[in-house]
Design a protein around this motif. Sequence first.
Motif, mmCIF file in Angstrom:
data_model
loop_
_atom_site.group_PDB
_atom_site.id
_atom_site.type_symbol
_atom_site.label_atom_id
_atom_site.label_comp_id
_atom_site.label_asym_id
_atom_site.label_seq_id
_atom_site.Cartn_x
_atom_site.Cartn_y
_atom_site.Cartn_z
ATOM 1 N N SER A 32 53.002 16.942 40.106
ATOM 2 C CA SER A 32 53.993 16.155 39.366
ATOM 3 C C SER A 32 53.335 14.977 38.652
ATOM 4 O O SER A 32 53.690 14.651 37.519
ATOM 5 C CB SER A 32 55.073 15.630 40.307
ATOM 6 O OG SER A 32 55.760 16.692 40.913
ATOM 7 N N VAL A 35 51.393 16.429 35.606
ATOM 8 C CA VAL A 35 52.329 16.801 34.544
ATOM 9 C C VAL A 35 52.896 15.552 33.882
ATOM 10 O O VAL A 35 53.021 15.480 32.653
ATOM 11 C CB VAL A 35 53.446 17.710 35.096
ATOM 12 C CG1 VAL A 35 54.564 17.868 34.079
ATOM 13 C CG2 VAL A 35 52.890 19.052 35.497
ATOM 14 N N GLY A 36 53.216 14.542 34.655
ATOM 15 C CA GLY A 36 53.722 13.287 34.103
ATOM 16 C C GLY A 36 52.712 12.613 33.197
ATOM 17 O O GLY A 36 53.068 12.084 32.133
ATOM 18 N N ILE A 88 50.299 14.141 31.518
ATOM 19 C CA ILE A 88 50.173 14.953 30.304
ATOM 20 C C ILE A 88 51.337 14.681 29.363
ATOM 21 O O ILE A 88 51.151 14.527 28.150
ATOM 22 C CB ILE A 88 50.070 16.445 30.669
ATOM 23 C CG1 ILE A 88 48.732 16.710 31.361
ATOM 24 C CG2 ILE A 88 50.232 17.326 29.436
ATOM 25 C CD1 ILE A 88 48.606 18.099 31.947
ATOM 26 N N VAL A 89 52.543 14.604 29.901
ATOM 27 C CA VAL A 89 53.724 14.329 29.074
ATOM 28 C C VAL A 89 53.631 12.938 28.461
ATOM 29 O O VAL A 89 53.945 12.743 27.279
ATOM 30 C CB VAL A 89 55.016 14.506 29.900
ATOM 31 C CG1 VAL A 89 56.222 13.973 29.159
ATOM 32 C CG2 VAL A 89 55.209 15.973 30.260
ATOM 33 N N ALA A 90 53.186 11.956 29.235
ATOM 34 C CA ALA A 90 53.051 10.595 28.716
ATOM 35 C C ALA A 90 51.996 10.526 27.612
ATOM 36 O O ALA A 90 52.191 9.843 26.598
ATOM 37 C CB ALA A 90 52.701 9.634 29.850
ATOM 38 N N ALA A 107 51.113 13.017 25.629
ATOM 39 C CA ALA A 107 51.666 13.690 24.450
ATOM 40 C C ALA A 107 52.661 12.786 23.733
ATOM 41 O O ALA A 107 52.674 12.717 22.498
ATOM 42 C CB ALA A 107 52.343 15.000 24.862
ATOM 43 N N PHE A 108 53.496 12.084 24.473
ATOM 44 C CA PHE A 108 54.450 11.158 23.868
ATOM 45 C C PHE A 108 53.730 10.039 23.124
ATOM 46 O O PHE A 108 54.111 9.667 22.008
ATOM 47 C CB PHE A 108 55.381 10.583 24.935
ATOM 48 C CG PHE A 108 56.360 9.597 24.394
ATOM 49 C CD1 PHE A 108 57.461 10.019 23.681
ATOM 50 C CD2 PHE A 108 56.171 8.241 24.590
ATOM 51 C CE1 PHE A 108 58.369 9.112 23.163
ATOM 52 C CE2 PHE A 108 57.075 7.320 24.080
ATOM 53 C CZ PHE A 108 58.175 7.760 23.371
ATOM 54 N N TRP A 134 50.708 10.142 21.813
ATOM 55 C CA TRP A 134 50.073 10.699 20.622
ATOM 56 C C TRP A 134 51.090 10.900 19.503
ATOM 57 O O TRP A 134 50.828 10.547 18.350
ATOM 58 C CB TRP A 134 49.382 12.016 20.963
ATOM 59 C CG TRP A 134 48.712 12.624 19.785
ATOM 60 C CD1 TRP A 134 47.486 12.292 19.277
ATOM 61 C CD2 TRP A 134 49.239 13.642 18.933
ATOM 62 N NE1 TRP A 134 47.227 13.065 18.166
ATOM 63 C CE2 TRP A 134 48.284 13.896 17.931
ATOM 64 C CE3 TRP A 134 50.427 14.359 18.922
ATOM 65 C CZ2 TRP A 134 48.493 14.839 16.941
ATOM 66 C CZ3 TRP A 134 50.628 15.298 17.937
ATOM 67 C CH2 TRP A 134 49.665 15.535 16.959
#
Length: 70
Positions: free
Chosen positions: A4, A7-8, A10-12, A14-15, A17
């Motif tokens: 978790s 994944v968090g 990676i999402v952060a 991407a956001f 970028w």
Amino acid sequence: MMESLIVGLIVAAAFAWVTWTILLPASLRNRLRRLAGRPVPSQAGGCGGGCCGCDAALPRKRPGGSCGTH
């Protein structure tokens, strides 16, 4: 739990970028670069037309269909 967190992150990332490259105006990005002590990139062509230059940004079609032919 560790998955978790990964994944968090990676999402952060991407956001961040997407926010930096798409949502922020160029003037604000340049100001933030100057505040961070980084050089502001030059905009030599000004249009990002690739190998064809600014003519490539126009909607008209070039005869021959490539950058080298006019």
